[in-house]
Write a protein that holds these residues in place. Structure first.
Motif, PDB file in Angstrom:
ATOM      1  N   SER A  22      27.808 -59.802 -58.397  1.00  0.00           N
ATOM      2  CA  SER A  22      28.601 -58.992 -57.457  1.00  0.00           C
ATOM      3  C   SER A  22      28.729 -57.558 -57.953  1.00  0.00           C
ATOM      4  O   SER A  22      28.629 -56.611 -57.165  1.00  0.00           O
ATOM      5  CB  SER A  22      29.985 -59.602 -57.246  1.00  0.00           C
ATOM      6  N   THR A  23      28.919 -57.376 -59.237  1.00  0.00           N
ATOM      7  CA  THR A  23      28.983 -56.028 -59.811  1.00  0.00           C
ATOM      8  C   THR A  23      27.663 -55.306 -59.593  1.00  0.00           C
ATOM      9  O   THR A  23      27.643 -54.137 -59.199  1.00  0.00           O
ATOM     10  CB  THR A  23      29.324 -56.109 -61.320  1.00  0.00           C
ATOM     11  N   PHE A  24      26.563 -56.007 -59.824  1.00  0.00           N
ATOM     12  CA  PHE A  24      25.229 -55.433 -59.614  1.00  0.00           C
ATOM     13  C   PHE A  24      25.063 -55.031 -58.145  1.00  0.00           C
ATOM     14  O   PHE A  24      24.622 -53.923 -57.842  1.00  0.00           O
ATOM     15  CB  PHE A  24      24.158 -56.456 -60.020  1.00  0.00           C
ATOM     16  N   ALA A  25      25.423 -55.944 -57.251  1.00  0.00           N
ATOM     17  CA  ALA A  25      25.278 -55.666 -55.812  1.00  0.00           C
ATOM     18  C   ALA A  25      26.075 -54.443 -55.407  1.00  0.00           C
ATOM     19  O   ALA A  25      25.575 -53.579 -54.663  1.00  0.00           O
ATOM     20  CB  ALA A  25      25.724 -56.888 -54.999  1.00  0.00           C
ATOM     21  N   HIS A  26      27.295 -54.338 -55.889  1.00  0.00           N
ATOM     22  CA  HIS A  26      28.138 -53.219 -55.493  1.00  0.00           C
ATOM     23  C   HIS A  26      27.765 -51.913 -56.187  1.00  0.00           C
ATOM     24  O   HIS A  26      28.050 -50.838 -55.662  1.00  0.00           O
ATOM     25  CB  HIS A  26      29.603 -53.576 -55.701  1.00  0.00           C
ATOM     26  N   LEU A 103      13.471 -61.304 -55.254  1.00  0.00           N
ATOM     27  CA  LEU A 103      14.426 -62.090 -56.018  1.00  0.00           C
ATOM     28  C   LEU A 103      14.731 -61.325 -57.296  1.00  0.00           C
ATOM     29  O   LEU A 103      13.823 -60.984 -58.050  1.00  0.00           O
ATOM     30  CB  LEU A 103      13.861 -63.469 -56.363  1.00  0.00           C
ATOM     31  N   ILE A 104      16.011 -61.011 -57.510  1.00  0.00           N
ATOM     32  CA  ILE A 104      16.440 -60.360 -58.741  1.00  0.00           C
ATOM     33  C   ILE A 104      17.202 -61.393 -59.555  1.00  0.00           C
ATOM     34  O   ILE A 104      18.275 -61.846 -59.153  1.00  0.00           O
ATOM     35  CB  ILE A 104      17.304 -59.112 -58.464  1.00  0.00           C
ATOM     36  N   LEU A 105      16.597 -61.793 -60.672  1.00  0.00           N
ATOM     37  CA  LEU A 105      17.193 -62.774 -61.575  1.00  0.00           C
ATOM     38  C   LEU A 105      18.001 -62.032 -62.627  1.00  0.00           C
ATOM     39  O   LEU A 105      17.451 -61.222 -63.381  1.00  0.00           O
ATOM     40  CB  LEU A 105      16.096 -63.579 -62.269  1.00  0.00           C
ATOM     41  N   LEU A 106      19.293 -62.290 -62.658  1.00  0.00           N
ATOM     42  CA  LEU A 106      20.152 -61.684 -63.677  1.00  0.00           C
ATOM     43  C   LEU A 106      20.289 -62.692 -64.814  1.00  0.00           C
ATOM     44  O   LEU A 106      21.043 -63.662 -64.723  1.00  0.00           O
ATOM     45  CB  LEU A 106      21.508 -61.321 -63.090  1.00  0.00           C
ATOM     46  N   ASP A 107      19.506 -62.480 -65.855  1.00  0.00           N
ATOM     47  CA  ASP A 107      19.425 -63.411 -66.975  1.00  0.00           C
ATOM     48  C   ASP A 107      20.297 -62.911 -68.123  1.00  0.00           C
ATOM     49  O   ASP A 107      19.817 -62.276 -69.053  1.00  0.00           O
ATOM     50  CB  ASP A 107      17.969 -63.556 -67.417  1.00  0.00           C
ATOM     51  N   MET A 108      21.578 -63.192 -68.019  1.00  0.00           N
ATOM     52  CA  MET A 108      22.532 -62.777 -69.033  1.00  0.00           C
ATOM     53  C   MET A 108      22.787 -63.946 -69.983  1.00  0.00           C
ATOM     54  O   MET A 108      22.705 -65.107 -69.586  1.00  0.00           O
ATOM     55  CB  MET A 108      23.857 -62.354 -68.389  1.00  0.00           C
TER      56      MET A 108
END
Length: 175
Positions: A22-26, A103-108
């Protein structure tokens, strides 16, 4: 890290709860471009925590995505997107409207997901986060065979340097 996407894209964010979707999207997209499963769940039943309304929640997500694509609007889906069937449904909608699939994979790291979860209003059970984090590892291994036009892996190291560029009038859509 530069992420370049055509303006006629359906972008799915993918990652474990607490990874920063959500942070990334915003940070990189207009609020009107983001279709959040959490927001839709809250709209459906007034309770973002109520997982018993997933069917209704994702019906609303699909409806909004369909409307935006029918109007030619860039759309970003903010959901875990860790189930292949869900990713496939979104891909089918994108293809129906001639949209590029991203597709953006957020691999944290799991530790980051758990820490960020502790610091947010809507907390998810740590066991659930661990399960989803493991699903992400499996998804990373299998994603190449799913037919996305573009797959972007964003790691914790990449995150501070991410810039998203929308490419206007792109005609290189595959499929």
């Amino acid at each position: 890290m530069d992420i370049r996407v055509p303006e006629n894209s359906l972008i799915q964010l993918c990652g474990a709860p607490g990874c920063g979707k959500s942070t990334f999207a915003h940070r990189y997209f207009l609020p009107t471009q983001v279709v959040s499963s959490d927001h839709c769940r809250q709209m459906v039943c007034d309770d973002v925590h109520n997982m018993r309304v997933n069917k209704e929640t994702f019906s609303l997500v699909r409806h909004i995505v369909r409307l935006r694509l029918s109007l030619g609007r860039l759309t970003v889906v903010d959901a875990t997107s860790l189930r292949r069937v869900y990713r496939s449904e979104m891909q089918a909608l994108a293809r129906e409207y001639g949209f590029h699939t991203v597709l953006i994979l957020l691999d944290m790291p799991l530790s980051r997901c758990l820490e960020q979860n502790r610091n947010r209003d809507r907390q998810v059970d740590p066991i659930v986060i661990e399960k989803y984090h493991q699903q992400l590892q499996t998804t990373k291994e299998r994603i190449k065979g799913e037919g996305f036009d573009q797959v972007v892996l964003v790691t914790e190291e990449d995150l501070p340097d991410v810039t998203v560029y929308l490419e206007v009038n792109t005609t290189d859509r595959k499929g």
